[in-house]
Design an enzyme around this catalytic site. Structure first.
Site, PDB file in Angstrom:
ATOM      1  N   HIS A 267      -2.525  23.176   1.444  1.00 39.95           N
ATOM      2  CA  HIS A 267      -2.101  24.480   1.963  1.00 39.95           C
ATOM      3  C   HIS A 267      -1.636  24.423   3.428  1.00 39.95           C
ATOM      4  O   HIS A 267      -2.126  23.649   4.230  1.00 39.95           O
ATOM      5  CB  HIS A 267      -3.245  25.495   1.841  1.00 39.95           C
ATOM      6  CG  HIS A 267      -4.442  25.126   2.673  1.00 39.95           C
ATOM      7  ND1 HIS A 267      -4.595  25.543   3.974  1.00 39.95           N
ATOM      8  CD2 HIS A 267      -5.510  24.350   2.386  1.00 39.95           C
ATOM      9  CE1 HIS A 267      -5.719  25.054   4.447  1.00 39.95           C
ATOM     10  NE2 HIS A 267      -6.297  24.318   3.511  1.00 39.95           N
TER      11      HIS A 267
ATOM     12  N   HIS B  45       9.937  11.418   3.934  1.00 38.16           N
ATOM     13  CA  HIS B  45       9.610  10.856   2.620  1.00 38.16           C
ATOM     14  C   HIS B  45       8.102  10.769   2.484  1.00 38.16           C
ATOM     15  O   HIS B  45       7.452  10.059   3.260  1.00 38.16           O
ATOM     16  CB  HIS B  45      10.238   9.472   2.459  1.00 38.16           C
ATOM     17  CG  HIS B  45      10.025   8.871   1.094  1.00 38.16           C
ATOM     18  ND1 HIS B  45      10.567   7.661   0.730  1.00 38.16           N
ATOM     19  CD2 HIS B  45       9.326   9.295   0.009  1.00 38.16           C
ATOM     20  CE1 HIS B  45      10.213   7.373  -0.517  1.00 38.16           C
ATOM     21  NE2 HIS B  45       9.449   8.349  -0.971  1.00 38.16           N
TER      22      HIS B  45
HETATM   23  C1  COA Z   1       2.883  -0.588   6.876  1.00 36.30           C
HETATM   24  C2  COA Z   1       4.246  -1.177   6.569  1.00 36.30           C
HETATM   25  C3  COA Z   1       5.366  -0.212   6.950  1.00 36.30           C
HETATM   26  C4  COA Z   1       4.357  -2.461   7.382  1.00 36.30           C
HETATM   27  O1  COA Z   1       5.535  -3.110   7.087  1.00 36.30           O
HETATM   28  P1  COA Z   1       5.937  -4.408   7.964  1.00 36.30           P
HETATM   29  O2  COA Z   1       6.050  -4.006   9.403  1.00 36.30           O
HETATM   30  O3  COA Z   1       7.127  -5.017   7.308  1.00 36.30           O
HETATM   31  O4  COA Z   1       4.654  -5.290   7.867  1.00 36.30           O
HETATM   32  P2  COA Z   1       4.432  -6.738   7.196  1.00 36.30           P
HETATM   33  O5  COA Z   1       4.645  -6.648   5.707  1.00 36.30           O
HETATM   34  O6  COA Z   1       5.212  -7.751   7.973  1.00 36.30           O
HETATM   35  O7  COA Z   1       2.889  -6.978   7.460  1.00 36.30           O
HETATM   36  C5  COA Z   1       2.400  -7.123   8.770  1.00 36.30           C
HETATM   37  C6  COA Z   1       0.897  -7.123   8.704  1.00 36.30           C
HETATM   38  O8  COA Z   1       0.438  -5.820   8.298  1.00 36.30           O
HETATM   39  C7  COA Z   1      -0.343  -5.913   7.104  1.00 36.30           C
HETATM   40  N1  COA Z   1      -0.008  -4.733   6.313  1.00 36.30           N
HETATM   41  C8  COA Z   1       1.220  -4.413   5.815  1.00 36.30           C
HETATM   42  N2  COA Z   1       1.172  -3.250   5.152  1.00 36.30           N
HETATM   43  C9  COA Z   1      -0.097  -2.825   5.227  1.00 36.30           C
HETATM   44  C10 COA Z   1      -0.742  -1.687   4.723  1.00 36.30           C
HETATM   45  N3  COA Z   1      -0.068  -0.746   4.018  1.00 36.30           N
HETATM   46  N4  COA Z   1      -2.056  -1.544   4.979  1.00 36.30           N
HETATM   47  C11 COA Z   1      -2.734  -2.481   5.668  1.00 36.30           C
HETATM   48  N5  COA Z   1      -2.170  -3.591   6.195  1.00 36.30           N
HETATM   49  C12 COA Z   1      -0.859  -3.764   5.959  1.00 36.30           C
HETATM   50  C13 COA Z   1       0.056  -7.223   6.474  1.00 36.30           C
HETATM   51  O9  COA Z   1      -0.975  -7.732   5.659  1.00 36.30           O
HETATM   52  C14 COA Z   1       0.291  -8.073   7.697  1.00 36.30           C
HETATM   53  O10 COA Z   1      -0.965  -8.451   8.226  1.00 36.30           O
HETATM   54  P3  COA Z   1      -1.155  -9.803   9.099  1.00 36.30           P
HETATM   55  O11 COA Z   1      -0.305  -9.604  10.342  1.00 36.30           O
HETATM   56  O12 COA Z   1      -2.613  -9.834   9.367  1.00 36.30           O
HETATM   57  O13 COA Z   1      -0.651 -10.902   8.220  1.00 36.30           O
HETATM   58  C15 COA Z   1       4.439  -1.478   5.049  1.00 36.30           C
HETATM   59  O14 COA Z   1       3.698  -2.597   4.629  1.00 36.30           O
HETATM   60  C16 COA Z   1       4.065  -0.299   4.172  1.00 36.30           C
HETATM   61  O15 COA Z   1       2.904  -0.041   3.846  1.00 36.30           O
HETATM   62  N6  COA Z   1       5.117   0.450   3.783  1.00 36.30           N
HETATM   63  C17 COA Z   1       5.008   1.583   2.897  1.00 36.30           C
HETATM   64  C18 COA Z   1       5.870   1.318   1.664  1.00 36.30           C
HETATM   65  C19 COA Z   1       5.875   2.482   0.723  1.00 36.30           C
HETATM   66  O16 COA Z   1       4.918   3.200   0.548  1.00 36.30           O
HETATM   67  N7  COA Z   1       7.018   2.691   0.090  1.00 36.30           N
HETATM   68  C20 COA Z   1       7.178   3.782  -0.817  1.00 36.30           C
HETATM   69  C21 COA Z   1       8.259   3.486  -1.794  1.00 36.30           C
HETATM   70  S1  COA Z   1       8.473   4.811  -2.925  1.00 36.30           S
END
Ligand code: COA
Length: 207
Positions: free
Chosen positions: A135, A144
């Site tokens: 709410h 998004h």
């Molecule tokens: C958080 C996020 C934006 C980070 O992306 P990124 O900057 O490319 O990060 P990386 O994949 O390089 O990961 C970097 C570090 O963060 C960690 N990490 C990545 N995503 C994480 C998450 N969601 N929660 C916790 N840790 C996360 C990785 O394990 C890595 O850890 P390390 O440095 O200890 O090895 C991405 O992982 C994410 O969660 N995106 C959301 C995607 C989504 O929901 N899409 C919807 C589609 S409909």
């Protein structure tokens, strides 16, 4: 029956097409997509005559931008708005939306989403599959909210922010402009503009 063009024929575009097919009073008349390999073909039985420039050649009543990238979706929305185009909001029939909720133009409210009383969803925003927006939320334009995310009461999500899949935002928190909350994260504090935060509780990530 309103004829709607869907921009973007990828996975998200096809989910939007499915929602539109199930709506009363509107139908997807065409996809447009910049992927030339798809031009002249059909996707889900829907013609895909060409890229974005093909819009002017297709008889239509509205456009929906089925593009997951907020920055790109905002840019195209602004360009097409300035050129006088109209946008259509797709709402899957299984979404539950309180009667006083305001939903802007060109939004995508997908299957199983719940949006509760007093909430405002601004233009060109995606409320993806199975989200809960509680709410009195204020959700900005070009946002998004990814599948399965849960937003508590009185949350604010500012322009172009991204709430990752399955993330949780506690009540009265603000996710500022262009911030990204990672998949599965729980925001217990406000997330500053342009910052990526992830984990439980969500912490700022070094980029
Ligand atoms: C958080 C996020 C934006 C980070 O992306 P990124 O900057 O490319 O990060 P990386 O994949 O390089 O990961 C970097 C570090 O963060 C960690 N990490 C990545 N995503 C994480 C998450 N969601 N929660 C916790 N840790 C996360 C990785 O394990 C890595 O850890 P390390 O440095 O200890 O090895 C991405 O992982 C994410 O969660 N995106 C959301 C995607 C989504 O929901 N899409 C919807 C589609 S409909």
């Amino acid at each position: 029956m309103k004829k709607i063009i869907i921009m973007g024929a990828g996975g998200h575009g096809q989910v939007v097409a499915d929602a539109l097919i199930q709506m009363d009073g509107a139908t997807p008349v065409a996809f447009v997509d910049e992927n030339r390999k798809l031009h002249g073909k059909k996707v889900m039985g829907i013609p895909l005559p060409g890229g974005n420039s093909a819009i002017s050649t297709i008889e239509h009543d509205g456009i929906v931008l089925a593009l997951g990238n907020n920055e790109l979706r905002k840019r195209i929305f602004t360009e097409l708005s300035d050129a006088g185009h109209s946008f259509f909001t797709v709402i899957h029939p299984s979404a539950i939306i309180a009667p006083n909720v305001i939903v802007g133009d060109g939004c995508m409210i997908l299957a199983g989403a719940v949006i509760n009383t007093g909430t405002v969803i601004n233009d060109n925003t995606i409320v993806n599959t199975n989200c809960t927006v509680e709410h009195h939320n204020v959700i900005g334009p070009h946002v998004h909210i990814a599948p399965g995310a849960t937003l508590g009461g009185e949350v604010t999500v500012e322009e172009e922010a991204m709430i990752g899949i399955g993330a949780t935002v506690l009540p009265r928190i603000t996710i500022h402009n262009r911030a990204v909350l990672g998949g599965g994260a729980t925001a217990i504090n406000d997330i500053p503009a342009g910052i990526t935060a992830a984990g439980v509780p969500a912490r700022v990530k070094d980029r």
